[in-house]
Design a protein around this motif. Sequence first.
Motif, PDB file in Angstrom:
ATOM      1  N   SER A  69       0.848  -1.184   0.000  1.00  0.00           N
ATOM      2  CA  SER A  69       0.000   0.000   0.000  1.00  0.00           C
ATOM      3  C   SER A  69       0.889   1.243   0.000  1.00  0.00           C
ATOM      4  O   SER A  69       2.060   1.175   0.400  1.00  0.00           O
ATOM      5  N   PRO A  70       0.375   2.394  -0.433  1.00  0.00           N
ATOM      6  CA  PRO A  70       1.160   3.628  -0.354  1.00  0.00           C
ATOM      7  C   PRO A  70       1.561   3.926   1.093  1.00  0.00           C
ATOM      8  O   PRO A  70       0.899   3.496   2.040  1.00  0.00           O
ATOM      9  N   LYS A  71       2.628   4.691   1.261  1.00  0.00           N
ATOM     10  CA  LYS A  71       3.100   5.047   2.600  1.00  0.00           C
ATOM     11  C   LYS A  71       1.990   5.751   3.372  1.00  0.00           C
ATOM     12  O   LYS A  71       1.320   6.644   2.866  1.00  0.00           O
ATOM     13  N   GLY A  72       1.800   5.329   4.618  1.00  0.00           N
ATOM     14  CA  GLY A  72       0.763   5.914   5.455  1.00  0.00           C
ATOM     15  C   GLY A  72      -0.558   5.193   5.392  1.00  0.00           C
ATOM     16  O   GLY A  72      -1.487   5.518   6.125  1.00  0.00           O
ATOM     17  N   TYR A  73      -0.652   4.171   4.491  1.00  0.00           N
ATOM     18  CA  TYR A  73      -1.877   3.402   4.348  1.00  0.00           C
ATOM     19  C   TYR A  73      -1.619   1.938   4.688  1.00  0.00           C
ATOM     20  O   TYR A  73      -0.494   1.456   4.609  1.00  0.00           O
ATOM     21  N   LYS A  74      -2.691   1.212   5.053  1.00  0.00           N
ATOM     22  CA  LYS A  74      -2.555  -0.181   5.473  1.00  0.00           C
ATOM     23  C   LYS A  74      -3.830  -0.937   5.171  1.00  0.00           C
ATOM     24  O   LYS A  74      -4.868  -0.350   4.848  1.00  0.00           O
ATOM     25  N   GLU A  75      -3.765  -2.271   5.289  1.00  0.00           N
ATOM     26  CA  GLU A  75      -4.954  -3.116   5.168  1.00  0.00           C
ATOM     27  C   GLU A  75      -5.846  -2.867   6.374  1.00  0.00           C
ATOM     28  O   GLU A  75      -5.372  -2.843   7.506  1.00  0.00           O
ATOM     29  N   GLU A 111      -2.893   5.483  11.728  1.00  0.00           N
ATOM     30  CA  GLU A 111      -3.229   6.462  12.757  1.00  0.00           C
ATOM     31  C   GLU A 111      -2.377   7.721  12.595  1.00  0.00           C
ATOM     32  O   GLU A 111      -1.174   7.646  12.346  1.00  0.00           O
ATOM     33  N   GLY A 112      -3.012   8.870  12.705  1.00  0.00           N
ATOM     34  CA  GLY A 112      -2.290  10.125  12.576  1.00  0.00           C
ATOM     35  C   GLY A 112      -2.303  10.704  11.180  1.00  0.00           C
ATOM     36  O   GLY A 112      -1.755  11.784  10.942  1.00  0.00           O
ATOM     37  N   THR A 113      -2.919   9.993  10.228  1.00  0.00           N
ATOM     38  CA  THR A 113      -3.028  10.497   8.857  1.00  0.00           C
ATOM     39  C   THR A 113      -4.490  10.468   8.425  1.00  0.00           C
ATOM     40  O   THR A 113      -5.324   9.813   9.059  1.00  0.00           O
ATOM     41  N   GLN A 114      -4.794  11.175   7.371  1.00  0.00           N
ATOM     42  CA  GLN A 114      -6.125  11.150   6.786  1.00  0.00           C
ATOM     43  C   GLN A 114      -6.054  10.517   5.406  1.00  0.00           C
ATOM     44  O   GLN A 114      -5.044  10.641   4.711  1.00  0.00           O
ATOM     45  N   PHE A 115      -7.124   9.833   5.019  1.00  0.00           N
ATOM     46  CA  PHE A 115      -7.119   9.164   3.717  1.00  0.00           C
ATOM     47  C   PHE A 115      -7.401  10.172   2.614  1.00  0.00           C
ATOM     48  O   PHE A 115      -8.354  10.950   2.693  1.00  0.00           O
ATOM     49  N   SER A 116      -6.575  10.131   1.569  1.00  0.00           N
ATOM     50  CA  SER A 116      -6.739  10.995   0.406  1.00  0.00           C
ATOM     51  C   SER A 116      -6.967  10.140  -0.827  1.00  0.00           C
ATOM     52  O   SER A 116      -6.109   9.335  -1.200  1.00  0.00           O
ATOM     53  N   GLN A 117      -8.115  10.293  -1.440  1.00  0.00           N
ATOM     54  CA  GLN A 117      -8.420   9.544  -2.658  1.00  0.00           C
ATOM     55  C   GLN A 117      -7.383   9.818  -3.742  1.00  0.00           C
ATOM     56  O   GLN A 117      -6.882   8.887  -4.375  1.00  0.00           O
ATOM     57  N   ARG A 118      -7.049  11.091  -3.926  1.00  0.00           N
ATOM     58  CA  ARG A 118      -6.118  11.436  -5.002  1.00  0.00           C
ATOM     59  C   ARG A 118      -4.727  10.885  -4.731  1.00  0.00           C
ATOM     60  O   ARG A 118      -4.051  10.419  -5.655  1.00  0.00           O
ATOM     61  N   TYR A 119      -4.283  10.905  -3.472  1.00  0.00           N
ATOM     62  CA  TYR A 119      -2.960  10.358  -3.143  1.00  0.00           C
ATOM     63  C   TYR A 119      -2.905   8.871  -3.442  1.00  0.00           C
ATOM     64  O   TYR A 119      -1.932   8.375  -4.017  1.00  0.00           O
ATOM     65  N   GLN A 185      -7.274  -4.390  -9.839  1.00  0.00           N
ATOM     66  CA  GLN A 185      -8.511  -3.620  -9.869  1.00  0.00           C
ATOM     67  C   GLN A 185      -8.645  -2.847  -8.566  1.00  0.00           C
ATOM     68  O   GLN A 185      -8.415  -3.399  -7.487  1.00  0.00           O
ATOM     69  N   TYR A 186      -8.978  -1.559  -8.670  1.00  0.00           N
ATOM     70  CA  TYR A 186      -9.157  -0.797  -7.436  1.00  0.00           C
ATOM     71  C   TYR A 186     -10.210   0.280  -7.609  1.00  0.00           C
ATOM     72  O   TYR A 186     -10.568   0.681  -8.723  1.00  0.00           O
ATOM     73  N   THR A 187     -10.705   0.740  -6.475  1.00  0.00           N
ATOM     74  CA  THR A 187     -11.646   1.858  -6.424  1.00  0.00           C
ATOM     75  C   THR A 187     -11.368   2.609  -5.136  1.00  0.00           C
ATOM     76  O   THR A 187     -10.888   2.029  -4.158  1.00  0.00           O
ATOM     77  N   ALA A 188     -11.634   3.919  -5.124  1.00  0.00           N
ATOM     78  CA  ALA A 188     -11.302   4.716  -3.945  1.00  0.00           C
ATOM     79  C   ALA A 188     -12.223   5.916  -3.822  1.00  0.00           C
ATOM     80  O   ALA A 188     -12.791   6.407  -4.808  1.00  0.00           O
ATOM     81  N   ASN A 189     -12.355   6.384  -2.585  1.00  0.00           N
ATOM     82  CA  ASN A 189     -12.959   7.680  -2.297  1.00  0.00           C
ATOM     83  C   ASN A 189     -12.193   8.254  -1.111  1.00  0.00           C
ATOM     84  O   ASN A 189     -11.168   7.683  -0.702  1.00  0.00           O
ATOM     85  N   ASN A 190     -12.635   9.347  -0.545  1.00  0.00           N
ATOM     86  CA  ASN A 190     -11.873   9.971   0.539  1.00  0.00           C
ATOM     87  C   ASN A 190     -12.053   9.276   1.888  1.00  0.00           C
ATOM     88  O   ASN A 190     -11.512   9.746   2.899  1.00  0.00           O
ATOM     89  N   ALA A 191     -12.775   8.167   1.913  1.00  0.00           N
ATOM     90  CA  ALA A 191     -12.924   7.383   3.139  1.00  0.00           C
ATOM     91  C   ALA A 191     -12.009   6.163   3.145  1.00  0.00           C
ATOM     92  O   ALA A 191     -11.672   5.631   4.202  1.00  0.00           O
ATOM     93  N   GLY A 192     -11.605   5.708   1.972  1.00  0.00           N
ATOM     94  CA  GLY A 192     -10.766   4.517   1.880  1.00  0.00           C
ATOM     95  C   GLY A 192     -10.750   3.969   0.470  1.00  0.00           C
ATOM     96  O   GLY A 192     -11.308   4.567  -0.457  1.00  0.00           O
ATOM     97  N   ALA A 193     -10.109   2.814   0.309  1.00  0.00           N
ATOM     98  CA  ALA A 193      -9.980   2.205  -1.013  1.00  0.00           C
ATOM     99  C   ALA A 193     -10.158   0.702  -0.915  1.00  0.00           C
ATOM    100  O   ALA A 193     -10.094   0.116   0.178  1.00  0.00           O
ATOM    101  N   LYS A 194     -10.401   0.086  -2.058  1.00  0.00           N
ATOM    102  CA  LYS A 194     -10.493  -1.375  -2.157  1.00  0.00           C
ATOM    103  C   LYS A 194      -9.588  -1.819  -3.295  1.00  0.00           C
ATOM    104  O   LYS A 194      -9.527  -1.170  -4.341  1.00  0.00           O
TER     105      LYS A 194
END
Length: 333
Positions: A69-75, A111-119, A185-194
């Motif tokens: 996953s991108p840095k700052g993101y996790k399963e 923890e400590g970061t916010q999810f960014s769809q564009r990132y 295959q992926y999809t995302a919004n500002n709440a999270g991604a799959k």
Amino acid sequence: MKRTVLLFALAAVVVSCNQKPKETAASPVVQQDTLMTENSTKKDTSATLDLASIPYSDADIGVFPFFTSPKGYKEMNKPINKDYDICYFAINGVMKPYEGRLYKANITNEEGTQFSQRYFEKSMEDYLASIGAVKVFDGTITSEEYERYHKQDPHKGDEGDIGYADEQIRVYVIRSKNQGNIFIQYTANNAGAKLNILQENNFKQTIQKITADDITKDLSETGKSIVYITFDTDKSSITTGGTDLVIQIAEALKNDPKLKIAIEGHTDNTGDAAHNKKLSDERANAVLTALVGQKIDKSRLSAKGYGAERPLVANDTEDNRAKNRRVELVKVK
């Protein structure tokens, strides 16, 4: 005189403008809007992907599931990670099944970061391009397409579930000479991604017929043999396939006239516990009766059901529940 001529000319123009053009048989009226609407609602459920048109990637893509996953993101939870399964990918707006090694996950922020769809999307786009992945779809599926396929998908509602109407879906393919076809295959919004990743491969049959020799070996080495005799749903009647296995048990008993066994019936924990215990007892006794029918002395046999009291593994997945629905043959000294 000039004024009279002018008045006649104006009258002719007015009459001409008020006349409707005549319709002819050679110029039928075609309702194009209606035809386009009907055609646009029909999906080609046989949509295919021309994999041969996608160039091979020479990049070092690593090992399955190939990237983090991108840095700052996790399963978010425990992902689906299976050696062989099925996953539906959006191909030209149609959800098509592919089979192979499968990874499916929900992705969230640490923890400590916010999810960014564009990132997330930018990270995926740039990395996939760097390893030679080719985008084959970027769009949505219709409500009609969802209704057509969703009951066929065994992972609907599970981790990383993609393929809902109006969900923006991006699909990539990597062709590797060493690792085969890989679908992302992926999809995302500002709440999270799959995220879904599948490494396509052919199914390899691993089921082998259990023989009398296998049963004898298990009883000799461990004092127990676990067999999966099939019964009719919620009944104690043995199926044709189950009867074939009973014949092999009888053969093992005939090969060793001194051998005595206890037949134990087990279920998973689905449903009423009392009903499950009764059913398991009836099934164990059905196996005993079938063995007697194969000329095995009843004095060499005993039968008892335990329901879900003695699980072989935790009843936390359908695969594990299937393992718990078993018959155990225990050597009696």
